[in-house]
Design an enzyme around this catalytic site. Structure first.
Site, PDB file in Angstrom:
ATOM      1  N   ASP A  60       1.547 -11.636   6.514  1.00 52.42           N
ATOM      2  CA  ASP A  60       2.101 -10.758   5.478  1.00 52.42           C
ATOM      3  C   ASP A  60       3.452 -10.205   5.907  1.00 52.42           C
ATOM      4  O   ASP A  60       4.173  -9.634   5.084  1.00 52.42           O
ATOM      5  CB  ASP A  60       1.134  -9.604   5.158  1.00 52.42           C
TER       6      ASP A  60
ATOM      7  N   ARG B 124       6.055 -13.427   0.649  1.00 54.34           N
ATOM      8  CA  ARG B 124       5.593 -13.645   2.022  1.00 54.34           C
ATOM      9  C   ARG B 124       4.699 -14.874   2.090  1.00 54.34           C
ATOM     10  O   ARG B 124       4.180 -15.316   1.051  1.00 54.34           O
ATOM     11  CB  ARG B 124       4.740 -12.432   2.468  1.00 54.34           C
TER      12      ARG B 124
ATOM     13  N   GLY C 124       0.809  -1.222   0.000  1.00 49.03           N
ATOM     14  CA  GLY C 124       0.000   0.000   0.000  1.00 49.03           C
ATOM     15  C   GLY C 124       0.834   1.259   0.000  1.00 49.03           C
ATOM     16  O   GLY C 124       0.336   2.355  -0.225  1.00 49.03           O
TER      17      GLY C 124
ATOM     18  N   GLY D 181      -0.273   6.130   1.577  1.00 45.41           N
ATOM     19  CA  GLY D 181       0.887   5.571   0.879  1.00 45.41           C
ATOM     20  C   GLY D 181       2.220   6.111   1.382  1.00 45.41           C
ATOM     21  O   GLY D 181       3.272   5.800   0.834  1.00 45.41           O
TER      22      GLY D 181
ATOM     23  N   ASP E 285       9.756  -5.487   8.647  1.00 43.16           N
ATOM     24  CA  ASP E 285       8.725  -4.617   9.214  1.00 43.16           C
ATOM     25  C   ASP E 285       8.864  -4.441  10.717  1.00 43.16           C
ATOM     26  O   ASP E 285       8.039  -4.901  11.499  1.00 43.16           O
ATOM     27  CB  ASP E 285       7.323  -5.133   8.842  1.00 43.16           C
TER      28      ASP E 285
ATOM     29  N   ARG F 187      14.743  -0.271   1.268  1.00 38.26           N
ATOM     30  CA  ARG F 187      15.056  -1.540   1.930  1.00 38.26           C
ATOM     31  C   ARG F 187      15.575  -2.548   0.901  1.00 38.26           C
ATOM     32  O   ARG F 187      15.208  -2.500  -0.278  1.00 38.26           O
ATOM     33  CB  ARG F 187      13.816  -2.157   2.580  1.00 38.26           C
TER      34      ARG F 187
ATOM     35  N   LYS G   4       9.850   2.242   0.734  1.00 35.94           N
ATOM     36  CA  LYS G   4       8.692   2.200   1.628  1.00 35.94           C
ATOM     37  C   LYS G   4       8.317   3.633   1.955  1.00 35.94           C
ATOM     38  O   LYS G   4       9.172   4.411   2.385  1.00 35.94           O
ATOM     39  CB  LYS G   4       9.047   1.434   2.903  1.00 35.94           C
TER      40      LYS G   4
HETATM   41  P1  AMP Z   1       2.684  -2.967   7.838  1.00 40.91           P
HETATM   42  O1  AMP Z   1       2.105  -2.705   9.195  1.00 40.91           O
HETATM   43  O2  AMP Z   1       3.751  -1.981   7.449  1.00 40.91           O
HETATM   44  O3  AMP Z   1       3.116  -4.380   7.670  1.00 40.91           O
HETATM   45  O4  AMP Z   1       1.490  -2.705   6.823  1.00 40.91           O
HETATM   46  C1  AMP Z   1       0.361  -3.526   6.724  1.00 40.91           C
HETATM   47  C2  AMP Z   1      -0.392  -3.213   5.458  1.00 40.91           C
HETATM   48  O5  AMP Z   1      -0.937  -1.892   5.494  1.00 40.91           O
HETATM   49  C3  AMP Z   1       0.457  -3.283   4.197  1.00 40.91           C
HETATM   50  O6  AMP Z   1      -0.362  -3.766   3.163  1.00 40.91           O
HETATM   51  C4  AMP Z   1       0.824  -1.829   3.976  1.00 40.91           C
HETATM   52  O7  AMP Z   1       1.146  -1.582   2.634  1.00 40.91           O
HETATM   53  C5  AMP Z   1      -0.436  -1.115   4.402  1.00 40.91           C
HETATM   54  N1  AMP Z   1      -0.180   0.257   4.862  1.00 40.91           N
HETATM   55  C6  AMP Z   1       0.404   0.640   6.036  1.00 40.91           C
HETATM   56  N2  AMP Z   1       0.477   1.979   6.108  1.00 40.91           N
HETATM   57  C7  AMP Z   1      -0.051   2.475   4.971  1.00 40.91           C
HETATM   58  C8  AMP Z   1      -0.265   3.797   4.457  1.00 40.91           C
HETATM   59  N3  AMP Z   1       0.095   4.888   5.134  1.00 40.91           N
HETATM   60  N4  AMP Z   1      -0.847   3.909   3.241  1.00 40.91           N
HETATM   61  C9  AMP Z   1      -1.231   2.816   2.546  1.00 40.91           C
HETATM   62  N5  AMP Z   1      -1.053   1.568   2.974  1.00 40.91           N
HETATM   63  C10 AMP Z   1      -0.475   1.377   4.167  1.00 40.91           C
HETATM   64 MG    MG Z   2       4.033  -5.482   6.452  1.00 43.59          MG
END
Ligand code: AMP
Ligand code: MG
Length: 478
Positions: free
Chosen positions: A244, A177, A86, A120, A254, A170, A107
């Site tokens: 994930d 995954r 995302g 994003g 992460d 990264r 990221k």
């Molecule tokens: P994470 O906690 O970084 O593993 O993120 C979990 C999911 O949420 C992943 O699919 C990320 O891409 C999405 N995500 C986290 N933060 C954002 C954000 N600010 N905008 C869009 N997607 C996000």
């Molecule tokens: Mg993640």
């Protein structure tokens, strides 16, 4: 402009296009490079000066023709969700001069098809945390993805109030995954294609073998069991062990609401959103196997001709997880107290040590450090009867080995970090970074790069934080 030395390919996009999105980039206003991992850049064969000049690439302002964002699903805190990158963009797979292929991923690079209403973007604080923790992990010898750079975007992001936006670059041996397999699971063709791709990428010696999928699952299980044993042995709590966030490469990733524990307690949880303690310290080994069971489910159609036979194979491999984990964990604990060859009785000895540590709220890292340094009188249980009994049982067991002291000390130094990223130092580095001062981050990184160096004077970096900052909580709103 000088050539940076990037050698990007994109083999992932040879998979069916349901696996990725190749949307446009999202340029930022005023990108500024604030952290660059020069040792990593060197191992990737990159030119440091050229990298520094190419901030456009590291901020997502310049498109590569090899870029893509990945689709995946995942169980987050046990609930199944469709996810995907995302806020991430793989710039490409960089192939080094010696033929090693690594994904280079941004990221915080802006919205994608998978953003689900998110912006994003990422804030500077969490990206600095991820940089610090992944480099600490690497230095500890624990498999992990790496951080190459942090760029400030010059744009604000809204979190709890406005924060400076940032993009983290990264590097991982791949971003496949458990959740990628869950995403593919609706179609046998997709799972097969993904498994073949993953095998090619990570376990290419299995290619062409009739039992390759079973072997591949066994390899992933083994890598995860060892990774989680490594985490336990340094007191690390990941905080979001969702499917994930589980790479089939066995690298960790992460590092959001994660932390190294100070006082030892098996129920320690740091993440503010983990209200039920699903990802508490003592639960991590079990959660690892739960996550791998989700992977095994997706591979069932590839394991055998009948469902029953496939389930038998998967169950056997998942039992191996427990064995591999226990072997790695208890052998690691034995090494931590200076025992070269672990005997069955040693598990009772290390269990008793952990019980004493829990009861006296002993600092996890500094207990093993004190044992390594022979500073046993400083241990909080040193003057208790059960503490004295343990110390004498331990000494007796060490004597049984009949090894020179130097050898025992060497083993202990190799397995007990003298320094870990203490939460209060990580927090103050992050706070300074938010103000634009990266000095504390760089100073902390210098210390964390040599965690087993007992000759170095780590000074204030070895102490747990002042009591008032507890309970320490980490947050997911990154
Ligand atoms: P994470 O906690 O970084 O593993 O993120 C979990 C999911 O949420 C992943 O699919 C990320 O891409 C999405 N995500 C986290 N933060 C954002 C954000 N600010 N905008 C869009 N997607 C996000
Ligand atoms: Mg993640």
């Amino acid at each position: 402009m000088k050539d940076t030395g990037w050698n990007f390919e994109a083999t992932y996009v040879e998979l069916r296009d349901t696996f990725y999105d190749r949307g446009p980039i999202n340029p930022v206003d005023k990108p500024e490079l604030v952290l660059l991992n020069e040792p990593l850049a060197e191992t990737l064969g990159l030119d440091i000066d050229a990298l520094k000049e190419d901030v456009a690439l590291l901020s997502g302002n310049r498109q590569t023709d090899t870029s893509f964002s990945q689709a995946y699903a995942g169980h987050q805190f046990g609930n199944f969700t469709m996810l995907g990158d995302g806020r991430a963009l793989v710039l490409g797979e960089h192939v080094t001069a010696n033929g090693k292929r690594v994904d280079v991923q941004l990221k915080g690079s802006g919205p994608t098809e998978y953003s689900r209403g998110g912006d994003g973007r990422a804030a500077i604080g969490p990206m600095v945390r991820e940089y610090l923790i992944s480099e600490a992990m690497h230095a500890l010898g624990i498999p992990t993805n790496r951080a190459l750079a942090v760029v400030k975007t010059g744009e604000p992001v809204m979190r709890q109030g406005p924060k400076h936006g940032a993009v983290l670059t990264r590097v991982a041996s791949s971003h496949i995954r458990v959740g990628t397999f869950q995403y593919a699971a609706g179609s046998i063709d997709d799972v097969t294609a993904l498994a073949d791709y993953a095998i090619h990428r990570h376990d290419s010696d299995l290619e062409g073998r009739p039992d390759r999928y079973e072997e591949f699952l066994g390899r992933v299980i083994e890598r995860q069991a060892k990774l989680i044993a490594d985490w336990q042995l340094v007191g690390f709590i990941h905080g979001v062990m969702n499917t994930d966030n589980t790479f089939i490469s066995g690298e960790g990733l992460d590092y959001g609401p994660c932390a190294f524990m100070d006082s030892y307690h098996p129920h320690t949880v740091f993440s503010s959103i983990d209200r039920e303690g699903r990802y508490a310290y003592a639960n991590q080994p079990y959660i690892g196997s739960w996550n791998l069971a989700r992977l095994a489910e997706t591979l069932l159609p590839l394991l055998a001709d009948t469902q029953e036979a496939a389930v038998d194979i998967a169950n056997k491999l998942l039992n191996d997880y427990t064995e591999t984990y226990k072997q790695a964990y208890f052998t690691g604990l034995a090494h931590k107290i200076g025992l070269y060859v672990r005997k069955d009785e040693d598990d009772a000895l290390t269990d008793e040590l952990l019980r004493l540590m829990m009861e006296t709220e002993a600092d996890f890292t500094n207990t093993f450090r004190a044992l390594t340094l022979g500073e046993t009188e400083s241990l909080p249980f040193a003057s208790r009867d059960d503490g004295k009994a343990w110390l004498s049982a331990w000494r007796k067991r060490l004597a049984e080995q009949a090894l020179p002291d130097e050898d025992v000390t060497r083993l202990m130094r190799q397995h007990n970090p003298a320094v870990i990223p203490r939460n209060h130092h990580v927090e103050s580095a992050i706070m300074a970074a938010e103000r634009g001062d990266f000095g504390p981050t760089t100073a902390l990184l210098d210390v964390l790069r040599q965690p087993y160096d007992y000759e170095a004077d780590y000074g204030r970096y070895v102490s747990p934080g002042p009591e008032r900052t507890y309970p320490y909580q980490t947050f997911c709103g990154t």
